[in-house]
Every structure is written in C-alpha cells, then in structure tokens.
Design a protein around this motif. Sequence first.
Motif, PDB file in Angstrom:
ATOM      1  N   ASP A 597       0.834  -1.199   0.000  1.00 48.50           N
ATOM      2  CA  ASP A 597       0.000   0.000   0.000  1.00 48.50           C
ATOM      3  C   ASP A 597       0.875   1.257   0.000  1.00 48.50           C
ATOM      4  O   ASP A 597       0.674   2.190  -0.803  1.00 48.50           O
ATOM      5  N   LEU A 598       1.912   1.250   0.875  1.00 51.43           N
ATOM      6  CA  LEU A 598       2.838   2.384   0.925  1.00 51.43           C
ATOM      7  C   LEU A 598       3.534   2.577  -0.417  1.00 51.43           C
ATOM      8  O   LEU A 598       3.702   3.695  -0.899  1.00 51.43           O
ATOM      9  N   ALA A 599       3.944   1.466  -1.016  1.00 57.37           N
ATOM     10  CA  ALA A 599       4.654   1.536  -2.294  1.00 57.37           C
ATOM     11  C   ALA A 599       3.769   2.157  -3.371  1.00 57.37           C
ATOM     12  O   ALA A 599       4.224   2.976  -4.176  1.00 57.37           O
ATOM     13  N   VAL A 600       2.481   1.774  -3.355  1.00 55.57           N
ATOM     14  CA  VAL A 600       1.599   2.297  -4.389  1.00 55.57           C
ATOM     15  C   VAL A 600       1.354   3.809  -4.167  1.00 55.57           C
ATOM     16  O   VAL A 600       1.200   4.562  -5.128  1.00 55.57           O
ATOM     17  N   HIS A 601       1.359   4.240  -2.900  1.00 48.52           N
ATOM     18  CA  HIS A 601       1.238   5.670  -2.637  1.00 48.52           C
ATOM     19  C   HIS A 601       2.426   6.437  -3.204  1.00 48.52           C
ATOM     20  O   HIS A 601       2.279   7.497  -3.786  1.00 48.52           O
ATOM     21  N   ARG A 602       3.610   5.854  -3.030  1.00 44.62           N
ATOM     22  CA  ARG A 602       4.820   6.436  -3.599  1.00 44.62           C
ATOM     23  C   ARG A 602       4.666   6.569  -5.107  1.00 44.62           C
ATOM     24  O   ARG A 602       4.974   7.610  -5.689  1.00 44.62           O
ATOM     25  N   ALA A 603       4.169   5.487  -5.715  1.00 42.97           N
ATOM     26  CA  ALA A 603       3.998   5.476  -7.169  1.00 42.97           C
ATOM     27  C   ALA A 603       3.107   6.634  -7.606  1.00 42.97           C
ATOM     28  O   ALA A 603       3.427   7.363  -8.547  1.00 42.97           O
ATOM     29  N   LYS A 604       1.981   6.790  -6.870  1.00 38.76           N
ATOM     30  CA  LYS A 604       1.043   7.847  -7.239  1.00 38.76           C
ATOM     31  C   LYS A 604       1.705   9.221  -7.142  1.00 38.76           C
ATOM     32  O   LYS A 604       1.404  10.121  -7.920  1.00 38.76           O
ATOM     33  N   GLY A 605       2.629   9.331  -6.171  1.00 36.34           N
ATOM     34  CA  GLY A 605       3.336  10.594  -5.997  1.00 36.34           C
ATOM     35  C   GLY A 605       4.139  10.955  -7.238  1.00 36.34           C
ATOM     36  O   GLY A 605       4.354  12.124  -7.543  1.00 36.34           O
ATOM     37  N   PHE A 606       4.594   9.950  -7.982  1.00 40.46           N
ATOM     38  CA  PHE A 606       5.427  10.217  -9.154  1.00 40.46           C
ATOM     39  C   PHE A 606       4.615  10.420 -10.424  1.00 40.46           C
ATOM     40  O   PHE A 606       5.142  10.762 -11.463  1.00 40.46           O
ATOM     41  N   GLY A 607       3.328  10.123 -10.371  1.00 44.30           N
ATOM     42  CA  GLY A 607       2.515  10.266 -11.583  1.00 44.30           C
ATOM     43  C   GLY A 607       1.672   9.025 -11.788  1.00 44.30           C
ATOM     44  O   GLY A 607       1.549   8.187 -10.898  1.00 44.30           O
ATOM     45  N   GLN A 608       1.120   8.860 -13.023  1.00 43.01           N
ATOM     46  CA  GLN A 608       0.220   7.742 -13.281  1.00 43.01           C
ATOM     47  C   GLN A 608       0.950   6.540 -13.881  1.00 43.01           C
ATOM     48  O   GLN A 608       2.040   6.687 -14.418  1.00 43.01           O
ATOM     49  N   SER A 609       0.265   5.374 -13.775  1.00 44.01           N
ATOM     50  CA  SER A 609       0.752   4.175 -14.479  1.00 44.01           C
ATOM     51  C   SER A 609       2.190   3.835 -14.109  1.00 44.01           C
ATOM     52  O   SER A 609       3.031   3.641 -14.969  1.00 44.01           O
ATOM     53  N   ARG A 610       2.462   3.784 -12.795  1.00 38.88           N
ATOM     54  CA  ARG A 610       3.832   3.510 -12.383  1.00 38.88           C
ATOM     55  C   ARG A 610       3.894   2.254 -11.542  1.00 38.88           C
ATOM     56  O   ARG A 610       2.916   1.818 -10.958  1.00 38.88           O
TER      57      ARG A 610
END
Length: 879
Positions: A597-610
């Motif tokens: 869950d934390l990792a996906v939040h990080r991903a969202k911080g960088f933009g979409q589709s990450r």
Amino acid sequence: MTLRLVVIAVVPAMGLAMFASDETIGRRQAADVAQAIEDESASVRTLVSLRFALAKEQIPATALTFGRSYGLSFQELEQILLAADPDTATGLGEALWDEFRSAQATTDQLLLELGDDPRFAELEGLVAELHVAVSDAPLNDFDGDLIVLYRKVLGPLDALINELFTETRDQFDSSLDTNELRAALNQMLAAHRAGRAFAELLPYYYSALVPELSEELGQGRNQLAEGRAVYEYLVSGFDQTLTGRTAAVWAQMQSSDRARAFDEAAQSAINGKSIDLTTDLAQVTAVTQSGLITLEDHGRLLEAATADVGEAALDTRIQALESFTDAMVLLMVVLAFSLAVVYYVGRSISRPMQKLSAYAERLSAGDVHASFPKGSRGPTEVETLGLAFADVVANLRAIDAHSLALASGKFDDPILNEPLPGRLGRSLQASVQALTQSINDREELHRRLAHESTHDGLTGLPNRSAATFALESSLSRAHRRGTGLAALFVDLDEFKRINDTNGQAVGDEVLRETARRLAELARAEDTVARLGSDEFLVIAEGIESIHQAVNLAERIRDRIAEPFRYAGQTIVSSASVGISLTLDAHSSGDELIREADLAVHRAKGFGQSRVEIFDGAMREQVDTRAQIEADLVQALKHHWLTVHLQPVTNSETLRIEGFEALVRWKDRQGNFIPPDVFIPVAESSNLILELDRYVIRKATAELASWPVELFGELHVAINVSGRHLLDRSVVRDVAEAMNESGLDPSRLILEITETVLLSDMPVACGHLEELRAMGVTIALDDFGSGYTSLATLRYLPVDILKIDRSIVNELQPDRGQSLVRLIIEAAHEFGMTVIAEGVETDMQRELLCALGCEQIQGWLVSPAVPPKQARELVAPVAG
Ligand code: C2E
Ligand code: CA
Ligand code: CA
C-alpha cells in the motif's frame, strides 16, 4: 424361468462332458508325446549307427598304420600279406580298402538321415573335416595321426549320444505305457556300448604286438587287457537280458566260433607273446579277419537293437492313438446322455418349478401375503424357495441401509440412489429423495451466504477479509516450500473522475474489466482480490527475485492501460502498482499488504501508471539493473564490447588446440563489468540474442583471419545462452556467421548449459541437431554444477563435456577423484570427449590427465586474453 431350469439341469451333464473332453485332450497329448519320442529315438538310432560306421572306418586305418610302423608302404604290406597266405591275404588287402570305403559311404548316408537339425551341425562339421583329411589322400599316406583324427570326432559323438538318450528318456510321460520302449532303448544303448568296446580291441591288439605303436595308441598290452575286461563286462548279461530280434542275433553270434579266434589271439598278446611279422604274418592276418568279422556281427546286433527300438516307439504311438479314439467315443456317449437329461428335465420338472418361481417372484416383490403354491415338491424346488427368501432378506437389508444413511444425516451417500424393489421400497425412496432435496437446498443457501460475505458482489473476487486469509495461507505454503512471495497492490488512477464523468455503470464495468484482466494474468496458484473501491491485490507465489515481481507488475500495468469498448464508447483507465516482496516468507500478511500500500502511494506521488517497490535495497537493485540494461544497449550499438580468448589445451602436452571466446565489457569510465553481472541482465530480455550474435560474429571472424599455415585449424568455442538456443533464430545466426567469416563449421564449438536442455528438451534438441548437421560441435558447459544425472547424458545431442570449475576445484590426490572419474568414464561411454575447466594447478592437471580427461582450460595455462595475445600464445614469432 424355464431357461434357468434347463441350465440347472445341464450343469451336471456339462461336468460329465467336460470330464470326458479333458480325458480326450489328455489322450491327444499322450499321442503327441509318443510321436516326439519316436522322432527322438530315431535320431538316437541314427547317431548310434553313425558311431559304429565311424569305428569301422577306423579299423582299416589302424591296420594300415600298423604296417607303416614297420616301414612298409600299403602296397608292400599287401604284397607280404599276399605272399604269406594267398587265400587269406588277398582277402585282407582288398577287404581293408573295401571296408574303409563302404564304411565311409555308410557314414555319409547316416549324416544325410540326421538332416539339418541344428543340434547335429557341429558333429556334421567334424565328420566333414575328417573325410576331407582322409578321402583326398591315397591310402599310403595314412599314418598314426589318423587315429588321433578319428578320436577327435568319436569323443564329441559319444557325448552327444549320451545327451540325446537322456533327453529322450526324460520325455517319457507318466500317462503313457512306455516300458517296452524304455527297455528297447536301454537294449540299443547296451549293444552300442558293446560294439564300441569291441571296435577298440583291434587297435589295442596291434599296439600290443608292436611296441613302437604304443606311443600313439597308449599302453599296448595293458590297454588291450583293460579293453577286453570292459568288453567282457558289457556283454556278460546279454544271454539273459536281451530280447526280441537283438536276443536272436546275439545267440547266433555266440554259437559261431569266429569270435573265439580273436579272443584267443588277444589273450596270448596280453600274455606277452610277441610276433615276428614275416613268419607269423598268417596268424596276424587270421586274427585281423576274425576281428573284422566279429565287428561286423556287432553291427548286425546294433541293427537288430535299433529295429527293436523303432518298433517299440511305433507301438507306443499306436497305443496312444487308440486310447485317444476310445476317449472320443466316451465323449460322444456322454454328450448324448447329457442331451437326453436336458430333454427329460425340460419335460417333467419345468412346470411345477414355474409355479414355484412365480411365488418366489411375488415374495421378492414384497408381496408377503402370497400363498405357497401346491403340488411343487423336490429338492430343486426347495433350492429356488431358498433363493427367493434370500432375495427378500436382501431387500430388507437394502431398506435398512437406506434408513441408516438417513438417520446419520449422510444425504450424499451413494446408497440413497440405489433403487429399492417393491411398493414399500418405492414409497420409502420417494420420501428419502424429497428429504434430501430440501436439506441440500438449505446447504446451498448457506454456502451462498458464506460466499457473499467473503466475496465482492460486483466482481466476484474475494473481498479484503478473504484476501487477508488467503495471504496467510499463501505465506505458510511459501514458507514450507522455501519460495518467495509478492504482494502487488493495484490502484486505479483517477477512478473517481471516471465515475463522475462517465456514470456509475461505466465505473462498475471498469472494475469488472480490471478484475477479469488481473485474473487472466495471474497463474492458477495466485490470488486476485478486491480490497476496496478501486483497489485490488494480487498475491503471486513462487517469486524468486524482485525482477520477476517487477516483470509481473509491469505486465499488469500495461494490460490495464489497454482501452476497451463498453456500451458504444471506448474506455481508457490506468493503474499504479506497489510491490512488496518476501523471499523467505517470514513477513506477516498484514505487513505485506501495508508495505504494498505504501509503495503504491509512492507510485502515485510520481505520476500515473507507475510501478514502485517498497524495499529500498530492492529498489536500488532494480534501478542498477535497468541502468545496466540501458548501458548494454548502448555498448552493443557502439561496439564497445570485445571478445577475449582463453586457450584450451591438450591435458598431457599442454599444446593449444583451440580457444573459448569470452565477452568483455569496459564502460565509458574504463570500469570492467564482469560477464556474471551483465549476462544475466541481458538474458532477461531479447538483448542476449543480440549479444550472442555479436560474439559469434566477432569470434569466428577473428579465428578465420589467422593463417592456417601458421596456426593450424584451431577450434573456437562460443557460449550460447539458453534463451538464444530456444529461439528459432539460433540456427540462422550461426549459419550467417559461418558464411560471413568463411570459418569451417568443424572448427566451431557451441557451449550450452544443461538447464536450457532440461527446460525445453524437444526444442533445444531440435536446434542442436540442426546445428550438428551443419558440422558444428556441441559442448555441454558447467557440467556438475547442476542436476543432470550421468544417465541422462546418453540422450543429449552433445559431443563434448566440460567439467565445471567447482568440481575441478575440489580435486585432491586423496579426494574428489571418484566423482571426476565417474563423469569422465560416463562421457567416454557415450562417445563424448572431456574438457576440464578452471584448472589452476599442475597437480589438478596431472590428476585429470591420469583420469583420462583429454583437454584442460584454466589459469594454469592462461586466462582469457585479447586476440593479439592469444595469437602469440600459439605462434610467438608470427603473433
Ligand atoms: P563460462 O562459460 O563457464 O566461462 C568460463 C569462466 O571461467 C570465465 O569467466 C573464465 O574467465 C573463468 N575462468 C577461466 N579459467 C579459470 C580459472 O582457472 N579459474 C577461475 N576461477 N576462473 C576461470 P567469465 O569470463 O567471467 O564468464 C563468466 C560466464 O559468463 C561464462 O561462464 C559464461 O557463462 C558467460 N559468458 C561469458 N562470455 C559469454 C558470451 O560471449 N556469451 C554468453 N552467452 N555468455 C558468456
Ligand atoms: Ca563456457
Ligand atoms: Ca563453464
């Protein structure tokens, strides 16, 4: 019903018939045995006669030898015989020659009678050899060797007679009266033995007279005395024991005094009375003649005995055939009787039986009130009654079993589907079925409720609580198996916006489509769940590296980003994926979900589709790898990779016989990057195909450019990665490199590893066979580091075996040798040659050499060096 009765009646009759037919079969077999015995005894007869004919050939030969020992030629011997006593001597001279020739003719005739039975092939060969030695030579060429020659044939022949005789006797079947035949065979054997013993006496007699002959024939007098005693012993019981024609011939022989003349002469020779040939020639002649005549008598005795055997064998067969006919007649009678019985049963018993059976049928249908029919009596009726009652009891039991299953609540018990007979049974079963149905319906309802509480109604996927549960069991499974596990948190990007602008129906469809796509990408053992509104979880089992997890995450991301059609519109969505991974399955399920869950939040911080990874170190690992991959693409493009060559030498002479090409990479900062770092990266994508092609081109071109006059036809070994070997392009790539460089395919070795062979054997082997057909040699690299058993080596299309460095490393004078020996022996057994890798010390080289390893490679000779240096290693001046 009537049919059943008839069958019951027929059974005893059938038994009788069976007995009778058993009897006929037995008799038939007996007749066959008799035939076999007859055939076999005919062979014994022929062999025995053959033996006698050969003995008869031998006598003249011996007589002539006797003359020769006096230095006389045959003609001279004959003259002396003629001069001494014209009446007898002429006869003897002629007789010897005639005897000899007619005995030979008889021998040949008997051989023909034996036919081409393989058991006699060897004997026939021996006789043929003997006859070649004898027939082609004129009589005056006879000498002592001839007697030795005869013995060489007679010995095996006697052995064969004994063997065949025992064999024939063993065939005697106890069901046959074979006493007569047995006695006749024994008698023939006795006559044969007596004849054989007598035939020996004449040569012994000559050798007793002429001491010089003793050297060849043994101990002269002693042998004559012994031989005579044996003969006496053999014939001692003949007066009483012989029967039939044989007895008659024997009586005749005893009444004439021909035998006596020879016997007396033998006796005086035994006593040491020597003879002067010139004066006593008449006497020798007379003795010889009487001996020959007695031998002839023995021939007639043997003939009579063999005739007796033939007759007895025929008798046995006729007798067996007669009893077979008797049995056939008995069979016919029994069959006729059986038919009569069947007829009688049908007429007189079937009617009362029918009444009784009708009663029994009503009974078994559950009609307990049926009354017993009158006028049916007799043991068979009682039997039927018993059967009917057994039926009733069986029905009651079935009903009982049904109620028992019901009482214990086993509604799925298969017994409940078995039909129950009778009215009672039918109504019972109907109520059981109604009951079971209603219970099953309730259970189904329960199940549905349970599913709904653990599953998401929209997508049908497990919900959050079910996902936590599934994750825990996946973890314990991974822990047990020692494998890794990844939790992939999939979060749709801007789902709220889709819902708001396109409406809830479209939003629902996006969720359903996402669920379908996730399920399609997951493997059977993986779990896909919906955690909340637009959040999904994929639990992937059997994950061995972060790269594998990233790979899956990227595929999920890409798949979700693909547009789809719904209600006439094209819908686009996307998702970010957060990864948490445990390689030892020691984390808890909650922890993994939280990290993902934390990792996906990080991903969202960088933009979409990450795609993002929770663990920092792992993230770095993936980054480095991505960096290496990007750099490698550049390096290949700009030809920054080089190929070094490591010599492969003869293990004994250390002469260089070829090189292995090893790729080298220095990045732009001048740092050397080891192949163990970048090859695995290249192997995770099709980049490796490009790298392999590059090395094949470079290495073959390099070797092709070396003048053969200076360097000879050195080999070059090139590593082919697993992915490349399984790819269709491999054959074309190699062929193109060969064409471009002009290197002879016989100089190219391709090194492959066992893991690729085992991963897709048919494809790998197919490509290898094609390459071999081009003339390329295949080496199995790193053997001993993996799991290939020595036994599978046999089936691999491989010419060379390379023993892995780790095994060579273990090699010591006092250990590690037996494994290496085993590998080398197995390789040789399957026609492969062996190269040992990583040889660093002379001690290792020596041990390998002693164990039969043909070639070595390693720092002892040289590490991989640039081509220019490699050339210098082979030809220092030219390089
Ligand atoms: P490999 O095919 O087993 O190559 C032999 C490795 O052992 C080489 O390592 C070589 O330098 C090293 N070696 C040779 N003699 C000795 C020795 O006496 N002692 C020790 N300790 N090591 C020795 P390298 O060059 O690092 O290559 C590593 C692996 O990378 C190779 O193992 C091969 O699997 C792969 N590789 C290298 N070049 C290529 C290539 O061009 N194409 C492909 N597909 N794979 C390659
Ligand atoms: Ca190699
Ligand atoms: Ca190797």
